[in-house]
Design a protein around this motif. Structure first.
Motif, PDB file in Angstrom:
ATOM      1  N   LEU A 128      48.270 -55.441  33.018  1.00  0.00           N
ATOM      2  CA  LEU A 128      49.457 -54.684  33.443  1.00  0.00           C
ATOM      3  C   LEU A 128      50.560 -55.604  33.961  1.00  0.00           C
ATOM      4  CD1 LEU A 128      47.660 -51.672  35.061  1.00  0.00           C
ATOM      5  CD2 LEU A 128      49.294 -51.549  33.182  1.00  0.00           C
ATOM      6  N   ALA A 129      50.149 -56.682  34.614  1.00  0.00           N
ATOM      7  CA  ALA A 129      51.151 -57.594  35.183  1.00  0.00           C
ATOM      8  C   ALA A 129      51.678 -58.567  34.133  1.00  0.00           C
ATOM      9  CB  ALA A 129      50.548 -58.382  36.339  1.00  0.00           C
ATOM     10  N   PHE A 179      45.325 -64.558  40.116  1.00  0.00           N
ATOM     11  CA  PHE A 179      44.777 -65.617  40.971  1.00  0.00           C
ATOM     12  C   PHE A 179      43.757 -65.002  41.920  1.00  0.00           C
ATOM     13  CE2 PHE A 179      48.784 -67.033  39.401  1.00  0.00           C
ATOM     14  CZ  PHE A 179      48.653 -68.411  39.224  1.00  0.00           C
ATOM     15  N   VAL A 180      42.558 -65.607  41.931  1.00  0.00           N
ATOM     16  CA  VAL A 180      41.490 -65.016  42.750  1.00  0.00           C
ATOM     17  C   VAL A 180      40.792 -66.039  43.637  1.00  0.00           C
ATOM     18  CG1 VAL A 180      40.975 -63.113  41.176  1.00  0.00           C
ATOM     19  CG2 VAL A 180      39.791 -65.292  40.881  1.00  0.00           C
ATOM     20  N   ASP A 181      40.938 -67.302  43.338  1.00  0.00           N
ATOM     21  CA  ASP A 181      40.078 -68.296  43.985  1.00  0.00           C
ATOM     22  C   ASP A 181      40.896 -69.412  44.622  1.00  0.00           C
ATOM     23  OD1 ASP A 181      38.023 -69.867  44.762  1.00  0.00           O
ATOM     24  OD2 ASP A 181      37.277 -70.311  42.730  1.00  0.00           O
ATOM     25  N   ILE A 193      49.502 -59.072  46.502  1.00  0.00           N
ATOM     26  CA  ILE A 193      48.137 -59.326  46.969  1.00  0.00           C
ATOM     27  C   ILE A 193      47.403 -57.995  47.043  1.00  0.00           C
ATOM     28  CG2 ILE A 193      46.751 -60.089  48.939  1.00  0.00           C
ATOM     29  CD1 ILE A 193      48.884 -62.208  49.466  1.00  0.00           C
ATOM     30  N   ILE A 194      46.317 -57.908  46.295  1.00  0.00           N
ATOM     31  CA  ILE A 194      45.509 -56.684  46.298  1.00  0.00           C
ATOM     32  C   ILE A 194      44.237 -56.999  47.080  1.00  0.00           C
ATOM     33  CG2 ILE A 194      44.372 -54.951  44.861  1.00  0.00           C
ATOM     34  CD1 ILE A 194      46.181 -55.802  42.527  1.00  0.00           C
ATOM     35  N   ARG A 210      53.236 -61.191  40.113  1.00  0.00           N
ATOM     36  CA  ARG A 210      52.155 -62.188  39.989  1.00  0.00           C
ATOM     37  C   ARG A 210      51.020 -61.737  40.890  1.00  0.00           C
ATOM     38  NH1 ARG A 210      53.510 -68.327  39.676  1.00  0.00           N
ATOM     39  NH2 ARG A 210      53.169 -67.843  37.489  1.00  0.00           N
ATOM     40  N   PRO A 211      49.883 -61.352  40.328  1.00  0.00           N
ATOM     41  CA  PRO A 211      48.827 -60.757  41.162  1.00  0.00           C
ATOM     42  C   PRO A 211      47.847 -61.777  41.761  1.00  0.00           C
ATOM     43  CG  PRO A 211      48.629 -60.136  38.833  1.00  0.00           C
ATOM     44  CD  PRO A 211      49.584 -61.268  38.894  1.00  0.00           C
TER      45      PRO A 211
END
Ligand code: C5P
Length: 404
Positions: free
Chosen positions: A55-56, A61-63, A11-12, A36-37
């Motif tokens: 890169l990953a 996943f953002v939403d 999680i970024i 998995r970002p």
């Protein structure tokens, strides 16, 4: 290889340190992990999902409300189809959400839904990290079992300010991730020595009678156990109690205040002293060797008392004073002002004050409602089980020692 084949949900969140997360992804993948970002909205202001995804080599996943993502995997599965959740950077905002169980975007929802170990790499301005709100949130998260790496001291990316707040370097985060897999629970108090007193004391009147109080030892024993769980080498000096010895703790059983003092002093030096015992303030000046007899017609005996040693005060002013000295204050009135005076008098860093009026049921009970009195302020904790008070206190101790 600790990371080979491990599935990491990364999680970024939104901080300038997010640029380092790109390198972190590479380092984790080099060691055989899959990444998995997940990115918060804020994170996307600093690095693009395109770069992170490339890169990953995975979908980003953002939403929370993406129909496609929900159809493909679903946020609950996303939270659990991994071996570890890594948050890098972890912002003050995301930590606050986690500490309070908020779930208003994908990242916070995943953190609430996951049943996997969570490792956080905080990054924020030093003042934000030092703020009492963030201190509280970090302590809560530690007590909840969240692992931390950093923040580190040094120059901030934004320039100008220095202090604790810089995100750990990618390789430091990799090492901490490996440590979580290898060592199970994080042991922030490993190598630290703690002395805890617990329970009442029994002050003999004669060989069969004594002066006692209602302390059960539950709070002190729970604190000894919580410190040991965080890796501390704990000596618990216990007065007479009916509860079992905590696991993984060296227990010294005593009866009288003077014995308790001797056992505590014998356990020095130590890094931490938590004096929870309800030590009798007075003992019978000369306890009888034989049982006192009742003789018809004779006057009723009076008990002459003398003062017991104050163990907390002795430790608080000792030449081998531990780095952190914590006392308890069982009061039935003016809890806060009495505890403040005690802080000074006893040479303690903190007094954990509670109201033991009979109506509260605290003394001898299983729950506790405490106030932390420190030189720099007062903090009220909610009504908690004594074990929860212990875990929070142990986490706070770990945090304080890290900064000393
Ligand atoms: O002064 P008072 O008894 O209220 O202080 C309570 C704190 O001092 C507790 O931490 C208790 O363990 C400690 N204490 C002590 N020795 C005594 C009396 C109290 O260590 N004789």
């Amino acid at each position: 290889m600790a990371l080979s084949g491990k599935r990491i949900l990364l999680i970024i969140s939104g901080g300038i340190a997010a640029y380092k997360s790109l390198d972190l992804i590479r380092r984790l993948r080099e060691r055989g992990a899959s990444v998995r970002p997940v990115m918060t909205k804020g994170a996307q202001e600093f690095v693009t999902p395109l770069a992170v995804g490339a890169l990953a080599a995975d979908h980003v996943f953002v939403d929370l409300f993406s129909r496609q993502d929900e159809q493909d995997i679903g946020h609950i599965r996303l939270a659990r189809d991994c071996d570890l959740v890594l948050i890098a950077p972890a912002t003050a905002d995301l930590m606050a959400k986690m500490a309070n169980g908020l779930a208003d975007d994908l990242a916070s929802t995943l953190l609430l839904a996951t049943d996997k170990p969570v490792l956080a790499a905080p990054a924020m301005n030093p003042r934000m990290w030092a703020h009492p709100a963030t201190r509280r949130n970090a302590a809560t998260l530690r007590a909840d079992g969240v692992h931390f790496v950093g923040p580190m001291a040094g120059e901030m990316a934004e320039g100008g300010e220095a202090g604790l707040g810089r995100m750990a370097e990618p390789l430091e985060i990799v090492a901490a991730t490996e440590a979580v897999f290898e060592g199970g629970r994080h042991k922030p108090l490993a190598g630290r020595k703690a002395i805890v007193t617990s329970g009442p004391t029994h002050e003999p009147i004669d060989p069969v009678r004594y002066i006692a109080n209602r302390s059960s030892g539950r709070q002190g024993h729970a604190i000894a156990a919580a410190l040991a769980k965080l890796g501390a080498d704990v000596t618990l000096v216990s007065g007479p109690v009916t509860i079992p010895d905590p696991i993984g703790v060296n227990v010294v059983h005593v009866e009288r205040a003077e014995e308790m003092r001797d056992a505590v002093l014998a356990a020095l030096p130590a890094d931490i002293a938590v004096m929870v015992a309800a030590v009798a303030d007075w003992r019978v000046a000369s306890a009888a060797d034989q049982k006192l007899k009742k003789h018809p017609g004779e006057s009723i005996p009076t008990l002459a008392l003398t003062e017991n040693p104050d163990i907390l005060k002795t430790v608080g002013h000792h030449t081998m004073r531990p780095k952190l000295v914590i006392g308890f204050a069982a009061e039935t009135q003016d809890v806060e002002s009495n505890a403040k005076a005690k802080l000074e008098r006893k040479g303690a860093d903190m007094i954990v004050a509670n109201d033991v009026s009979p109506a509260t049921g605290i003394m001898g009970g299983s729950r506790n409602s405490v106030k932390l009195i420190r030189h720099d302020g007062v903090e009220q904790w909610p009504d908690l089980a004594k074990e929860e008070v212990a875990e929070r206190l142990a986490a706070l101790i770990a945090e304080k020692l890290r900064l000393i």
